[in-house]
Design an enzyme around this catalytic site. Structure first.
Site, PDB file in Angstrom:
ATOM      1  N   LYS B  67       1.292   1.118  -4.942  1.00 29.82           N
ATOM      2  CA  LYS B  67       1.285   1.622  -3.735  1.00 29.82           C
ATOM      3  C   LYS B  67       0.471   0.487  -2.746  1.00 29.82           C
ATOM      4  O   LYS B  67      -0.776   0.136  -3.539  1.00 29.82           O
ATOM      5  CB  LYS B  67       0.811   2.969  -3.705  1.00 29.82           C
ATOM      6  CG  LYS B  67       0.783   3.536  -2.323  1.00 29.82           C
ATOM      7  CD  LYS B  67       0.007   5.098  -2.546  1.00 29.82           C
ATOM      8  CE  LYS B  67       0.026   5.867  -1.074  1.00 29.82           C
ATOM      9  NZ  LYS B  67      -0.463   7.120  -1.407  1.00 29.82           N
ATOM     10  N   SER B 142       1.994  10.893   0.600  1.00 29.89           N
ATOM     11  CA  SER B 142       2.156   9.513   1.152  1.00 29.89           C
ATOM     12  C   SER B 142       2.618   8.529   0.254  1.00 29.89           C
ATOM     13  O   SER B 142       2.920   7.298   0.727  1.00 29.89           O
ATOM     14  CB  SER B 142       0.803   9.182   1.835  1.00 29.89           C
ATOM     15  OG  SER B 142      -0.082   9.072   0.826  1.00 29.89           O
ATOM     16  N   SER B 166      -0.553  13.601  -2.237  1.00 30.22           N
ATOM     17  CA  SER B 166       0.180  12.228  -1.908  1.00 30.22           C
ATOM     18  C   SER B 166       1.058  11.853  -3.334  1.00 30.22           C
ATOM     19  O   SER B 166       1.718  10.802  -3.173  1.00 30.22           O
ATOM     20  CB  SER B 166      -0.609  11.336  -1.281  1.00 30.22           C
ATOM     21  OG  SER B 166      -0.820  12.037   0.067  1.00 30.22           O
TER      22      SER B 166
END
Lengths: 485, 487, 72
Positions: B67, B142, B166
């Protein structure tokens, strides 16, 4: 109009002399090129985290011990949020309502609290006239950013500018002796701000206070506080009220200027620092802090008064700096000074704070008592000679002058200069006294008639004849004896 | 990708270690897959597979999608934001370095909601990520890019971050496994901070075994992170065959709320599956958990408002308005650099911390948090695990919830309490269900939470349940990485 | 934006109604204390690298516009 008294509290920032910064492993810097002691942590790059410097905690605990502060069993760090280029994270990691140290005292002033925090970076303002183009800019150097600080806040126990400066000196000396900081006001490792207010004498209420910043010497601190007290006095006397504000004192002009009003004070939005865990000083850490303390001025002064029988003023003077104290004690030791015996520590104290200090002042350089001009043993011998009445005090001062100038051995100097006191027991002095009495018949009559002051003339004559080597007391005695009194 | 794409990380790592599979070939295949990304899952991926060096270790030869919230030295790291456009960190996050040390290599940096604020990956400054099961729908957020990459056959595994759900929620919406470990088990150093007391790194993988493999490499105390402790005893691959003797608690309060019918059905079916495997279902009470969203949306924005204050245009990243005065520079840089959701949360957070409001908001929220943690402790006195649906719905449509931030926040309803309590929780695919409005079936996630640092027990139970559910059999052919187009 | 914020605030305001008298607020999640770093210097970052990401590096420092009258 009621008499107004000044009420002063001090806020002191001490830069700790650790090897690395408070929250990262960068070395502390001293006047280096900008930004050569930085890393992603102290530059607040994305994703970095602070780590607490172990030595800073130790030093803070030593300061707490020296100031007799209560140490919090558990204290935490807080974030103090504000935007400014010298604060790269846009928050300073500090301590808020649970600081590492609480109430304490130093001398006559109570300490409110002491806590740990990190220093801001340095901003160099460049105006239009500078090399930098553009209308006013600043250059930020992050070397200093992150330096460990201990902030010490006093209760408003001080009542005058001189007192404040004197106490600030005591604090400085105390912290210096711990070895935890250079505490140099000019270099910025010691910063003192003053909170000043006035109130009617005898009142318990505190008046509105102003904060005085940027005074970088004890003298300027005193003058600045004086100026502010005066300003507030006049303001109140003319019917005005003091507004809470931050002021800057310019020592050259003696002017006080407002930096910003505390009315628009920042909301720092304090909250507990989630990236650090609480401090819970262990018994061992506290013990180590206490044991690391050298004998500090206040304690030493108390010892001098209690054990050596000194009066408070000379005790405080001699106790303040360890080098002076060590010298004083060495002189006592060498001369075998003991309370009740001669020479007593009191006598040594008088010599060191009085005649020696005066003699040294004649020289151009500052005295370093760790490497003294007059070795302790020499001074001890000299004091001993005077105490044993082998030479007069006056002669002693002469010998001291020689010792300061050239050094040498006191006894040899006495011999060389012929300063040996005339003792009464070898008859020579008695003979000179007799001659003086005979030469001053009027004075002799007056003395016999009960006018003791007249003795001065005969004593004077004897002193002149003996070139001051006679012991004044002994001369007096002989005169009285010879006149049959 | 063919056969190589079918291997789990555990299988691939074993074959590479045994010399049966070429690590270089394996990496090259994945690099090519990533280069063909049509889901906008990647913001950056390795260009030249030849740069890859073969490494030894438990994850030797394994490419990992990371990420874009993790700093990777010399590689663009944006946190999904314009304000860090072009920024290349001077150091690498500890979590990534630990993967490196285990032999893995970064395959690419995945798209994400800006500064991890979002539940749909529609808040990225670099465009939304598409759900590989249905490209008209969100992958969740997210960590939407990481989830879509794994589910979409663009990476064999990924790491993401979980602050309020997330990792777990996008894993659920994409039909994969997502684990949020105990707070403090994985170092946060190098993980761009959103909410410091809640952020945790975690794996997104195809199955529970792979998640365990990644967790084993990631966890550990880090001197650079004072809040890290690691997991005592480490982690080993799970092997539990049934759920005999284990008790699973269903919170009475959380089940009451609005859950899509399809999700509820899948949840109930999974409870039955647990019983079939020998586990016991019991009702537990988490009285304060229903206030989790309220507390979370005070605490997280508050910490974020402080963490994001450093993006000021002084030392790195975007700078705008530098021709004016200082305040103008700050304001312009941040107005132009941050997206609307980030601004919203910064404002909320600043308010919650401000003088006069601190006690009512931040102070109060931290008390709610204490209560929630206590609720879980009490519940774990009676059961081994607490279970809920991971998300109240299956993947929703792009743009469906963007007009109403509050409705977006409510996606985190089931995941937020575990974040507040700091306890570990995993989401595993439990089945497929139709969305409320009808249409093709989409993955449903089942969440299992355990006491702090009980990851091994958690993984064992999740593994056994995973085997029992047999999601692969049910939906395997429709799996995007198996060549199925999903929806 | 204002409408959205009001809506959110209305929701989070609910916690204001809870009776949490006597409950300690969570300030730290992990139960750790005294996590300290030895006072040993680590190499600092080379200055070229420090200034490489800077929007306006000047003379080895970071240039910023001057604050106006009202600063921090």
């Amino acid at each position: 109009m009621a008499e107004l008294e000044a009420v002063i509290g001090l806020e002191i920032h001490v830069q700790l002399a650790t090897r690395t910064k408070m929250f990262c492993g960068c070395e502390l810097s001293f006047g280096d090129e900008p930004n050569v002691h930085t890393c992603p942590v102290c530059l607040a790059h994305p994703g970095v985290l602070p780590t607490v410097n172990e030595q800073a905690i130790r030093y803070a605990l030593q300061i707490a011990a020296a100031l007799e502060c209560e140490v919090a069993p558990r204290s935490i760090f807080h974030r103090k949020n504000y935007f400014y280029p010298d604060s790269p994270k846009a928050y300073q990691i500090s301590q808020y309502d649970i600081p590492i140290a609480g109430a304490g005292k130093l001398g006559d002033v109570r300490i409110h609290r002491a806590h740990l925090e990190e220093d801001a970076a340095k901003m160099i303002h460049v105006g239009e006239s500078g090399r930098i183009h553009g209308s006013g800019a600043s250059l930020v150097d992050f070397n200093r950013g992150g330096t460990p600080l201990v902030e010490i806040v006093t209760e408003p126990d001080l009542r005058g500018a001189a007192e404040a400066a004197e106490w600030a000196r005591l604090l400085r000396e105390t912290v210096r002796q711990l070895g935890v900081s250079d505490v140099n006001m000019e270099e910025g490792s010691l910063r003192v701000d003053a909170n000043v207010s006035v109130r009617p004498a005898g009142s318990e209420q505190l008046g509105t206070k102003t904060e005085l910043k940027n005074m970088n010497s004890f003298r300027f601190l005193q003058r600045g506080v004086e100026a502010e007290i005066e300003r507030q006095r006049e303001l109140v006397a003319s019917g005005g009220t003091v507004t809470q504000e931050t002021l800057h004192f310019d020592p050259r002009s003696g002017q006080l200027t407002s930096l910003r009003s505390k009315e628009e004070a920042h909301d720092y939005r304090y909250f507990p620092e989630p990236d650090l865990v609480p401090l819970a000083p262990t018994e061992e850490m506290l013990r180590e802090a206490r044991e690391a303390l050298p004998e500090l001025p206040a304690a030493r002064a108390a010892r001098y008064e209690g054990e050596l029988g000194l009066d408070p003023e000379p005790a405080a003077l001699l106790a303040r700096e360890p080098e002076v104290a060590a010298y004083f004690e060495a002189v006592c030791e060498a001369g075998g000074a003991k309370v009740g015996a001669e020479p007593a520590p009191r006598t040594v104290a008088n010599w060191v704070t009085g005649d020696l200090t005066a003699a040294l002042r004649q020289r151009d350089e500052d005295e370093d008592f760790a490497d003294p001009t007059v070795p302790a043993a020499s001074l001890a011998t000299l004091i001993g000679l005077v105490a044993a009445k082998k030479i007069s005090h006056g002669s002693g001062k002469q010998v001291l002058a020689v010792l300061v100038e050239e050094g040498g051995d006191p006894e040899a100097i006495v011999e060389r200069e012929g300063l040996a006191q005339m003792a009464g027991d070898d008859g020579e002095l008695a003979g000179i006294v007799a001659a003086a009495v005979a030469a001053n018949p009027d004075a002799a009559e007056k003395i016999k008639a009960g006018n003791p002051k007249a003795i001065g003339a005969i004593v004077g004559a004897v002193m002149k004849e003996t070139k001051g080597r006679a012991d004044g007391g002994e001369v007096n005695r002989l005169i009285q004896e010879q006149l049959g009194l | 990708m063919g056969e190589l794409g079918q291997l789990s990380v555990a299988e691939a790592a074993a074959r590479i270690a045994a010399g049966e599979l070429s690590a270089a070939e394996y990496f090259e295949a994945w690099q090519a897959a990533a280069a063909g990304d049509e889901l906008n899952a990647y913001l950056w991926s390795v260009e030249n597979a030849a740069d890859y060096e073969v490494e030894q270790g438990p994850l030797g030869g394994i490419p990992v999608a990371v990420k874009d919230i993790f700093c990777t030295e010399g590689t663009p790291t944006t946190a999904g934001s314009r304000i860090l456009e072009g920024y290349e960190p001077p150091y690498t996050a500890t979590a990534v370095r630990r993967l490196d040390a285990a032999g893995a290599r970064v395959l690419g940096k995945t798209n994400m909601d800006e500064f991890a604020m979002g539940s749909s990956n529609e808040n990225s400054a670099y465009g939304p990520v598409l759900n590989p099961w249905d490209r008209g729908r969100v992958p969740g957020g997210s960590s939407g890019g990481s989830a879509a990459a794994v589910a979409g056959g663009l990476a064999p595994c990924a790491i993401g971050t979980d602050t309020g759900g997330s990792i777990r929620q996008p894993a659920a919406l994409c039909g994969i496994v997502g684990l949020k470990p105990t707070y403090g088990s994985i170092s946060r150093y190098g993980m761009i901070a959103f909410a410091s007391s809640l952020d945790q790194c975690g794996p997104l993988t195809r199955d529970v075994t792979d998640a365990a493999l990644l967790l084993a490499a990631l966890q550990g105390r880090d001197p650079c992170d004072s809040t890290s402790v690691g997991i005592e005893g480490g982690i080993v691959a799970p092997s539990r065959e049934d759920l005999k003797g284990l008790r699973f608690g269903v919170p009475a309060e959380l089940s009451r709320d609005a859950i899509d019918a399809g999700v509820r059905a899948s949840f109930e079916a999974t409870l039955a599956r647990i019983e079939a495997l020998g586990g016991e279902i019991a009702e537990v009470s988490l009285p304060s958990a229903e206030h989790g969203i309220s507390a979370y949306y005070v605490i997280a924005p508050a910490e974020a408002s402080s963490n994001l204050a450093r993006y000021d245009g002084v030392r790195y990243g975007m700078r705008r308005g530098g021709g004016g005065d200082l305040v103008e520079m700050y304001e312009t840089t941040r107005a132009e650099g941050f997206g609307p959701e980030v601004k919203r949360r910064i404002m909320l957070g600043t308010y919650a911390l401000s003088s006069g409001y601190y006690d009512a908001y931040y102070g109060q929220a931290q008390k709610v948090r204490t209560r929630i943690a206590e609720d879980f402790t009490t519940a774990f006195g009676a059961v081994d695990f607490v279970v809920t649906p991971t998300s109240p719905s299956v993947a929703f449509g792009l743009g469906e919830k963007t007009d109403d931030p509050l409705s977006m926040y409510l996606n985190d309803f089931f995941t937020v309490p575990m974040s507040l309590a700091g306890i570990p929780a995993i989401s595993i695919p439990s089945g497929l269900a139709q969305p409320e409005g009808g249409g093709d079936e989409l993955p449903v996630g089942f969440q299992i939470a355990a006491p702090a640092f009980a990851e091994q027990k958690l993984l064992e139970a999740a593994y056994a349940l995973e085997q029992g559910i047999g999601f692969e059999q049910e939906a395997g052919s429709r799996r995007p990485w198996n060549g199925g187009s999903g929806g | 934006m204002t409408g959205e914020l009001s809506g959110i605030l209305e929701h989070v305001d609910r916690i204001g109604n809870l009776d949490l008298e006597g409950v300690e607020p969570t300030s730290h999640v992990v139960e750790l204390e005294n996590v300290l770093r030895p006072d040993e210097p680590r190499p600092s970052w080379p200055r070229e690298a420090v200034l490489a990401p800077a929007p306006e590096p000047v003379d080895g420092a970071f240039r910023v516009p001057s604050p106006q009258a009202a600063e921090s």
